[in-house]
Design an enzyme around this catalytic site. Sequence first.
Site, PDB file in Angstrom:
ATOM      1  N   HIS A   1     -30.462 -15.442 -41.796  1.00  0.00           N
ATOM      2  CA  HIS A   1     -30.497 -15.952 -40.424  1.00  0.00           C
ATOM      3  C   HIS A   1     -30.119 -14.813 -39.490  1.00  0.00           C
ATOM      4  O   HIS A   1     -29.047 -14.220 -39.614  1.00  0.00           O
ATOM      5  CB  HIS A   1     -29.543 -17.140 -40.260  1.00  0.00           C
TER       6      HIS A   1
ATOM      7  N   GLU B   1     -26.671 -14.088 -37.494  1.00  0.00           N
ATOM      8  CA  GLU B   1     -25.396 -14.111 -38.219  1.00  0.00           C
ATOM      9  C   GLU B   1     -24.980 -12.682 -38.580  1.00  0.00           C
ATOM     10  O   GLU B   1     -24.877 -12.303 -39.747  1.00  0.00           O
ATOM     11  CB  GLU B   1     -25.534 -15.041 -39.432  1.00  0.00           C
TER      12      GLU B   1
ATOM     13  N   ARG C   1     -32.651 -17.177 -34.829  1.00  0.00           N
ATOM     14  CA  ARG C   1     -32.256 -17.558 -36.190  1.00  0.00           C
ATOM     15  C   ARG C   1     -33.371 -17.305 -37.219  1.00  0.00           C
ATOM     16  O   ARG C   1     -33.125 -16.850 -38.326  1.00  0.00           O
ATOM     17  CB  ARG C   1     -31.913 -19.054 -36.178  1.00  0.00           C
TER      18      ARG C   1
ATOM     19  N   HIS D   1     -23.828 -16.388 -45.044  1.00  0.00           N
ATOM     20  CA  HIS D   1     -24.114 -16.951 -43.716  1.00  0.00           C
ATOM     21  C   HIS D   1     -22.851 -16.981 -42.864  1.00  0.00           C
ATOM     22  O   HIS D   1     -21.754 -16.771 -43.350  1.00  0.00           O
ATOM     23  CB  HIS D   1     -24.621 -18.389 -43.855  1.00  0.00           C
TER      24      HIS D   1
ATOM     25  N   GLU E   1     -20.428 -19.577 -45.919  1.00  0.00           N
ATOM     26  CA  GLU E   1     -20.385 -19.498 -44.450  1.00  0.00           C
ATOM     27  C   GLU E   1     -19.090 -18.810 -44.052  1.00  0.00           C
ATOM     28  O   GLU E   1     -18.008 -19.353 -44.279  1.00  0.00           O
ATOM     29  CB  GLU E   1     -20.409 -20.913 -43.833  1.00  0.00           C
TER      30      GLU E   1
HETATM   31 ZN   LIG Z   1     -27.165 -19.229 -41.789  1.00  0.00          ZN
END
Ligand SMILES: [Zn+2]
Length: 419
Positions: free
Chosen positions: A171, A174, A227, A302, A378
């Site tokens: 993404h 990020e 994104r 992420h 994340e």
């Molecule tokens: Zn992501």
Amino acid sequence: MQLKLVLLLAIFGLAKIRSEMRYDNYKVYKVNIENMQQFELINAKEKALQLSSWREARHLGDSSDIMLPPQTQQAFEQLLNSQNFNYSLKIDNVQTLIDAQRPKQRTGYMEWTQYHTLDEIYAWLDVLEERYSDIVTPFTIGNSYEGRPIRGIKISYKEGNPAVFIESNIHAREWITSATITYFIDELLVPGKPGTKDIAKNVDWYIIPVLNVDGFVYSHEAVRLWRKSRFPSDPSLTGDCIGTDLNRNFDYRWMLIGASDDPCSEFYAGPSAESDLEISQLTSYIDNHIPDGTIKIYISLHSYGQYVLSPWGHTAEEVPEHYPQMMAVAKGFADALVRRYGTVFTYGSSATTLYEVSGSGKEWAYGVKNITIPYTIELRDKGDLGFLLPPTDIIPVAREVTEGFVGMIAAAREIGVLQ
Ligand SMILES: [Zn+2]
Ligand SMILES: *[C@@H]1O[C@H](CO)[C@@H](O)[C@H](O)[C@H]1NC(C)=O
Ligand SMILES: *[C@@H]1O[C@H](CO)[C@@H](O)[C@H](O)[C@H]1NC(C)=O
């Protein structure tokens, strides 16, 4: 004529021709989602109020982070008030945080005190490949839609090691993910790092610091909060309708749930599974260049939210066979990470009442490749700054994640997933 054009390009620089979108007075709200009616109400207003999701609530009682342009903020607040939502304003002016991420002067080389461009990261990879040529094997899975090479490195001190595969920055926005993983690469290679010596020597690491290279460049030069990829599934599409959510484009339970078939959505799964070169070439690289059974842990890096998420993403009805192992190793990661600065990571499977996902990297890694430990991780934070952590956060985040990986490997050894 041609000479003039060349001169103009030389004077202004190719990168500066694209004008950059600004986010002056864009706000981010944290909105509690207490019940399904509230969840559906927010979804129904997405287009009319130009809502842009930064983070979706993962279960009832959790909150969503939602960005709005100035012109719809009043209507949004009226809606929240009239429907008795609990909410708070998290970010008052998005542009201020974007400006704070931009270095006053680029240093060019990597010290993890600023966010780097793709060119800078690649120049650094060139240096590593030369300096550590006995340990580092560079690889390229292929070129992106816009023709940029998608580069990775394999770090291997000896033959016969089990492997960990990490893809980062799938993404585009990020940025903390590629900043973190490049720091980790440095930790594995630079001599005299006692904390990482063992996991460097006894594990092979395949790392792609920036998988979504086109989106990453676009987020540096044009739209900071981009994104998706930059592949237009139909040539007539423009604006937000360009690009695929690459973490919905893998060929496992593609488009089953938690993905969109609307090209204009942030979660657009693409016209077909592996429609995007970034994904088809990633999976064929793993298929063709890494013997089956070698990769024991697959990580998709992420931000943000502070989670370690395992399969399944597509169903909350059942857990995968290796769920106990997945949780034991996630605990090893989270417990080691929290010891550094007290940052708490939550772990569990992706699928819960609200937030399901299919066609993601970790689902493919488990469902197709039988990799025992597959995660979406994340990184920081929980939504105070979201994608826009200041450069001074890079080193703390990278340090705690490095310790998390050390704990992860120890836990995987303990239960026999890694030897
Ligand atoms: Zn992501
Ligand atoms: C708002 O939050 C409070 C405390 O967290 C909770 O008790 C209340 O039910 C919430 N109200 C609504 C309408 O969701
Ligand atoms: C994964 O496991 C399934 C079921 O046991 C098997 O059919 C498949 O060939 C395996 N795939 C790989 C890549 O090992």
